[in-house]
Design a protein around this motif. Structure first.
Motif, PDB file in Angstrom:
ATOM      1  N   GLY A 157      24.238  10.533  27.317  1.00 36.56           N
ATOM      2  CA  GLY A 157      24.114   9.323  28.109  1.00 36.56           C
ATOM      3  C   GLY A 157      23.293   9.491  29.378  1.00 36.56           C
ATOM      4  O   GLY A 157      22.513   8.604  29.736  1.00 36.56           O
ATOM      5  N   ASP A 158      23.471  10.616  30.062  1.00 38.45           N
ATOM      6  CA  ASP A 158      22.727  10.823  31.313  1.00 38.45           C
ATOM      7  C   ASP A 158      21.806  12.042  31.234  1.00 38.45           C
ATOM      8  O   ASP A 158      21.425  12.598  32.267  1.00 38.45           O
ATOM      9  N   ALA A 159      21.440  12.444  30.040  1.00 41.40           N
ATOM     10  CA  ALA A 159      20.591  13.636  29.883  1.00 41.40           C
ATOM     11  C   ALA A 159      19.157  13.339  30.315  1.00 41.40           C
ATOM     12  O   ALA A 159      18.628  12.251  30.065  1.00 41.40           O
ATOM     13  N   ASP A 160      18.524  14.302  30.967  1.00 44.31           N
ATOM     14  CA  ASP A 160      17.111  14.183  31.307  1.00 44.31           C
ATOM     15  C   ASP A 160      16.231  14.586  30.127  1.00 44.31           C
ATOM     16  O   ASP A 160      15.171  13.992  29.912  1.00 44.31           O
ATOM     17  N   VAL A 161      16.661  15.614  29.394  1.00 48.67           N
ATOM     18  CA  VAL A 161      15.950  16.091  28.203  1.00 48.67           C
ATOM     19  C   VAL A 161      16.992  16.527  27.193  1.00 48.67           C
ATOM     20  O   VAL A 161      18.023  17.107  27.551  1.00 48.67           O
ATOM     21  N   ARG A 167      19.155   2.496  25.005  1.00 51.00           N
ATOM     22  CA  ARG A 167      18.157   1.755  25.780  1.00 51.00           C
ATOM     23  C   ARG A 167      17.364   2.724  26.653  1.00 51.00           C
ATOM     24  O   ARG A 167      16.145   2.640  26.755  1.00 51.00           O
ATOM     25  N   ARG A 168      18.090   3.668  27.298  1.00 52.67           N
ATOM     26  CA  ARG A 168      17.415   4.715  28.063  1.00 52.67           C
ATOM     27  C   ARG A 168      17.332   5.941  27.168  1.00 52.67           C
ATOM     28  O   ARG A 168      18.334   6.548  26.827  1.00 52.67           O
ATOM     29  N   ARG A 169      16.143   6.292  26.752  1.00 50.67           N
ATOM     30  CA  ARG A 169      15.957   7.340  25.749  1.00 50.67           C
ATOM     31  C   ARG A 169      15.435   8.616  26.408  1.00 50.67           C
ATOM     32  O   ARG A 169      14.309   8.642  26.930  1.00 50.67           O
ATOM     33  N   VAL A 171      19.896  24.148  37.105  1.00 53.31           N
ATOM     34  CA  VAL A 171      19.868  23.059  36.124  1.00 53.31           C
ATOM     35  C   VAL A 171      21.247  22.917  35.492  1.00 53.31           C
ATOM     36  O   VAL A 171      21.891  23.914  35.133  1.00 53.31           O
ATOM     37  N   ARG A 172      21.702  21.692  35.365  1.00 56.35           N
ATOM     38  CA  ARG A 172      22.975  21.428  34.698  1.00 56.35           C
ATOM     39  C   ARG A 172      22.732  21.403  33.188  1.00 56.35           C
ATOM     40  O   ARG A 172      21.919  20.621  32.689  1.00 56.35           O
ATOM     41  N   VAL A 173      23.461  22.257  32.460  1.00 57.21           N
ATOM     42  CA  VAL A 173      23.209  22.448  31.032  1.00 57.21           C
ATOM     43  C   VAL A 173      24.475  22.181  30.234  1.00 57.21           C
ATOM     44  O   VAL A 173      25.557  22.666  30.577  1.00 57.21           O
TER      45      VAL A 173
END
Length: 366
Positions: free
Chosen positions: A71-75, A95-97, A28-30
């Motif tokens: 900006g590009d976080a999954d969580v 917009r993408r939350r 996982v990228r952290v």
């Protein structure tokens, strides 16, 4: 995955480092966003995480830095209410939350107008989160009363100490030799050592602990109470030690806290509120008998493996410590019970697996 830390709390930072290490090991990228001063102490980049320093959570620059990272976080996983309060407007302005997870590590002690403000902050953060982890059952219940959509007991382990965090034994020096050397350096050869550690601030209960230490002056031999830590009460506590001729040494900030703890006959935790206190877990793991206040998450953490006393009751605290010092068999029994209790706590690997399963729930929904 973005981990947001609002303060430099040792408990929180140790957990986040452990979590980051486990997530990175699973591919996982952290990114860890935390106060700048935490990186040298906890080495988030050493375990493969990206580190983004944050200014104070109330500083607009902190929001700008976090917005760029998310900006590009999954969580986004916020640790503590301050971190949650920073993350909420950042995420809700997009917009993408990304889904927000909040771990509520400790309950803030406040009164008057500040208590009302904290109540509103708690409510806002808890209601915005998709999942709230409470480190104690009372925090989980409080989150639910605030209207949390999903509140669960947090999987939180205390990591095994980092390599190099304690002095390696010298040739021919075993654990017993190191213990005796540490005690000799503190001047407690031939007398008991009582040890406490924490921020020297009112809610940590060190004033009560000094009052309790008065009763130990009549013991034979009299124990030494060694207190590691710094804080705003340092000068006032030192004046009491000097004026009342208490058997106490204020050691200041120490990098060898684990060695000091391992050298103690009894560890003491007199705080007004604690969750899964690091010192309590380390004491039980090390087999050091613990006397602690029956507050917050401590009773469910230690079970029957420690002596619990009411917060602020100096007499009960003094009696509990004195009783243990006079009863080696009881100390050995508590040491064994402590190690057994520690074996029931989740491991670092189990903690990471449980947290990752929640992330998967949120990112692989219907």
């Amino acid at each position: 995955m973005v981990q947001v830390v609002g303060s430099g709390s040792a408990r929180t930072c140790a957990h986040v480092r452990s979590l980051a290490a486990g997530l990175v090991a699973r591919g996982v990228r952290v990114t860890v966003c935390a106060p700048h001063a935490t990186e040298p102490d906890y080495g988030f980049t050493d375990v493969g995480a990206r580190f983004v320093p944050l200014a104070d959570c109330t500083d607009p620059e902190a929001a700008v830095a976090l917005r760029a990272v998310c900006g590009d976080a999954d969580v986004v996983h916020a640790h503590g209410l301050r971190a949650g309060a920073l993350a909420v407007p950042v995420l809700y302005g997009r917009r993408r939350r990304a889904p927000l997870v909040v771990t509520w590590h400790a309950r803030t002690q406040a009164a008057g107008a500040r208590a009302r403000l904290m109540w509103l902050l708690e409510r806002r953060v808890v209601r915005a989160a998709r999942v709230v982890f409470g480190t104690t059952s009372d925090l989980v219940d409080r989150a639910r009363r605030h209207g949390a959509r999903d509140a669960r007991l947090a999987p939180v382990s205390v990591p095994v100490p980092r390599a190099g965090s304690a002095r390696p034994p010298r040739p021919g020096e075993g654990a017993d030799g190191r213990r005796e050397k540490t005690r000799a350096e503190l001047g407690v050869t031939g007398r008991p050592l009582v040890f406490a550690i924490g921020r020297l601030a009112p809610r940590q209960g060190f004033g009560t602990l000094l009052t309790a230490s008065r009763a130990w002056r009549g013991l034979e031999p009299p124990p030494l109470l060694a207190v590691a830590g710094e804080g705003p009460d340092r000068a006032a506590l030192q004046r009491r030690v000097d004026d009342e001729e208490l058997p106490v040494r204020l050691l200041g900030r120490r990098g060898d806290a684990l060695e000091l703890l391992a050298a103690a006959d009894v560890a003491v935790l007199p705080a007004r509120w604690e969750g899964r206190a690091v010192v309590a877990q380390e004491a039980l793991r090390a087999g050091v008998p613990l006397v602690a206040t029956a507050v917050g998450g401590l009773p469910e953490l230690v079970g029957d493996a420690a002596l619990l006393v009411p917060y602020g009751d100096a007499e009960a605290l003094a009696d509990a410590v004195a009783g243990l010092l006079a009863d080696p068999a009881r100390r050995r029994s508590l040491a064994a019970a402590g190690r057994a209790q520690a074996a029931t706590w989740p491991s670092e690997d189990e903690t990471v697996a449980q947290v990752l399963s929640v992330y998967d729930e949120l990112t692989q929904g219907p």
